[in-house]
Design a protein around this motif. Structure first.
Motif, mmCIF file in Angstrom:
data_model
loop_
_atom_site.group_PDB
_atom_site.id
_atom_site.type_symbol
_atom_site.label_atom_id
_atom_site.label_comp_id
_atom_site.label_asym_id
_atom_site.label_seq_id
_atom_site.Cartn_x
_atom_site.Cartn_y
_atom_site.Cartn_z
ATOM 1 N N UNK A 174 39.111 3.857 62.900
ATOM 2 C CA UNK A 174 39.151 3.980 64.363
ATOM 3 C C UNK A 174 38.247 2.367 64.588
ATOM 4 N N UNK A 175 39.125 1.529 64.901
ATOM 5 C CA UNK A 175 38.931 0.233 65.122
ATOM 6 C C UNK A 175 38.023 -0.170 63.936
ATOM 7 N N UNK A 176 36.930 -0.718 64.188
ATOM 8 C CA UNK A 176 36.203 -1.383 62.850
ATOM 9 C C UNK A 176 35.368 -0.537 62.375
ATOM 10 N N UNK A 177 35.541 0.886 62.366
ATOM 11 C CA UNK A 177 34.706 1.813 61.938
ATOM 12 C C UNK A 177 35.431 3.050 61.321
ATOM 13 N N UNK A 178 34.746 3.780 60.554
ATOM 14 C CA UNK A 178 35.535 5.000 60.023
ATOM 15 C C UNK A 178 34.790 6.450 60.674
ATOM 16 N N UNK A 179 35.406 7.281 61.326
ATOM 17 C CA UNK A 179 34.848 8.535 61.591
ATOM 18 C C UNK A 179 35.099 9.521 60.679
ATOM 19 N N UNK A 180 33.851 10.047 60.287
ATOM 20 C CA UNK A 180 33.655 10.909 58.998
ATOM 21 C C UNK A 180 33.408 12.205 59.602
ATOM 22 N N UNK A 181 34.250 13.411 59.200
ATOM 23 C CA UNK A 181 34.012 14.654 59.373
ATOM 24 C C UNK A 181 33.355 15.529 58.211
ATOM 25 N N UNK A 182 32.447 16.044 58.294
ATOM 26 C CA UNK A 182 31.467 16.785 57.354
ATOM 27 C C UNK A 182 31.348 18.258 57.619
ATOM 28 N N UNK A 183 31.779 19.104 56.590
ATOM 29 C CA UNK A 183 31.392 20.484 56.496
ATOM 30 C C UNK A 183 30.036 20.780 56.240
ATOM 31 N N UNK A 184 28.989 21.441 56.847
ATOM 32 C CA UNK A 184 28.039 21.892 56.403
ATOM 33 C C UNK A 184 27.893 22.800 55.484
ATOM 34 N N UNK A 185 27.165 22.385 54.274
ATOM 35 C CA UNK A 185 26.978 23.306 53.039
ATOM 36 C C UNK A 185 25.649 24.051 52.931
ATOM 37 N N UNK A 186 24.612 23.363 53.709
ATOM 38 C CA UNK A 186 23.059 23.632 53.378
ATOM 39 C C UNK A 186 22.440 23.026 54.600
ATOM 40 N N UNK A 187 21.555 23.647 55.205
ATOM 41 C CA UNK A 187 20.583 23.121 56.137
ATOM 42 C C UNK A 187 19.232 23.211 56.188
ATOM 43 N N UNK A 188 18.411 22.512 56.543
ATOM 44 C CA UNK A 188 16.862 22.718 56.647
ATOM 45 C C UNK A 188 16.698 22.402 57.993
ATOM 46 N N UNK A 189 16.029 23.427 58.498
ATOM 47 C CA UNK A 189 15.798 23.153 60.242
ATOM 48 C C UNK A 189 14.834 24.265 60.698
ATOM 49 N N UNK A 190 14.006 24.086 61.725
ATOM 50 C CA UNK A 190 13.556 25.356 62.370
ATOM 51 C C UNK A 190 14.604 26.189 62.891
ATOM 52 N N UNK A 191 14.314 27.521 62.579
ATOM 53 C CA UNK A 191 14.965 28.747 63.293
ATOM 54 C C UNK A 191 15.023 28.782 64.783
ATOM 55 N N UNK A 192 15.935 29.510 65.225
ATOM 56 C CA UNK A 192 16.003 29.879 66.672
ATOM 57 C C UNK A 192 14.566 30.459 67.045
ATOM 58 N N UNK A 193 14.086 30.312 68.107
ATOM 59 C CA UNK A 193 12.787 30.762 68.590
ATOM 60 C C UNK A 193 11.418 30.027 68.052
ATOM 61 N N UNK A 194 11.851 29.221 66.794
ATOM 62 C CA UNK A 194 10.580 28.581 66.081
ATOM 63 C C UNK A 194 10.047 27.464 67.147
ATOM 64 N N UNK A 195 8.714 27.313 67.183
ATOM 65 C CA UNK A 195 8.193 26.509 68.210
ATOM 66 C C UNK A 195 8.341 25.026 67.690
ATOM 67 N N UNK A 196 8.845 24.883 66.456
ATOM 68 C CA UNK A 196 8.905 23.425 65.658
ATOM 69 C C UNK A 196 10.429 23.036 66.444
ATOM 70 N N UNK A 197 11.112 24.127 66.707
ATOM 71 C CA UNK A 197 12.243 23.365 67.429
ATOM 72 C C UNK A 197 12.338 23.202 68.925
ATOM 73 N N UNK A 198 11.023 23.481 69.541
ATOM 74 C CA UNK A 198 10.928 22.899 71.033
ATOM 75 C C UNK A 198 10.768 21.514 70.834
ATOM 76 N N UNK A 199 11.006 20.787 72.124
ATOM 77 C CA UNK A 199 10.718 19.442 72.286
ATOM 78 C C UNK A 199 9.350 18.990 72.142
#
Length: 186
Positions: free
Chosen positions: A138-163
């Protein structure tokens, strides 16, 4: 009756200069991520504000990589990448990925390898390991599509996910910003 939209037509798409286009997007804030990969020649990292999710089923995200980036050849040839979604506490990682001409992996205290071999920054607020499933020039860039295989993130409702806890890192008008409890408007 169908809604009618009056669109302003420009005589030519070439009337918008690159500087005008960049100026418009400077006022559009974006989350900050660092993408890491290793296609066999050593780890690379780059900072991006172009990361966004496109599908939950299957879990897909996209980002763009400029052809000017020293990380572009490795990312384009890698099978997998790790996309780190950063909070303000990881500003040093964002700046590291955005700095040209340095060894981004010289400090072995801030990065590790996943059991699957990809380089990653454990301090990141959240990360997603994924397989590259498509690429598009795309122009001077490459758009890359990625399928998630694994995540590490705070879960829904976890206070660590709040701003108020995560302080998401945002890039706006050439400046780093953080979201917090004071940025909430609803």
């Amino acid at each position: 009756m169908a809604n009618e939209h009056n669109l302003v037509q420009h005589p030519s798409a070439e009337t918008v200069t690159p500087d005008e286009f960049k100026a418009a997007f400077r006022n559009h804030p974006a989350g900050v991520a660092v993408i890491t990969a290793d296609a066999g020649d050593g780890p690379v990292a780059m900072t991006a504000s172009s990361v966004f999710s496109v599908s939950a089923a299957p879990p897909l995200l996209v980002f763009s990589v400029s052809e000017l980036s020293s990380s572009a050849p490795t990312i384009r040839s890698a099978d997998t990448v790790v996309v780190h979604l950063l909070g303000a506490d990881q500003l040093d990682i964002a700046k590291l990925g955005a700095t040209s001409g340095i060894d981004r992996f010289a400090d072995t205290n801030i990065w590790k390898r996943l059991p699957t071999g990809e380089p990653y920054f454990p301090a990141a607020h959240a990360w997603i390991r994924g397989r590259i499933v498509n690429q598009m020039q795309a122009g001077g860039s490459t758009v890359v599509a990625v399928q998630a295989l694994e995540t590490h993130a705070p879960g829904p409702g976890d206070e660590a996910a709040d701003a108020s806890q995560a302080h998401p890192l945002v890039y706006h008008n050439r400046t780093w910003h953080r979201l917090d409890e004071n940025s909430k408007i609803v």
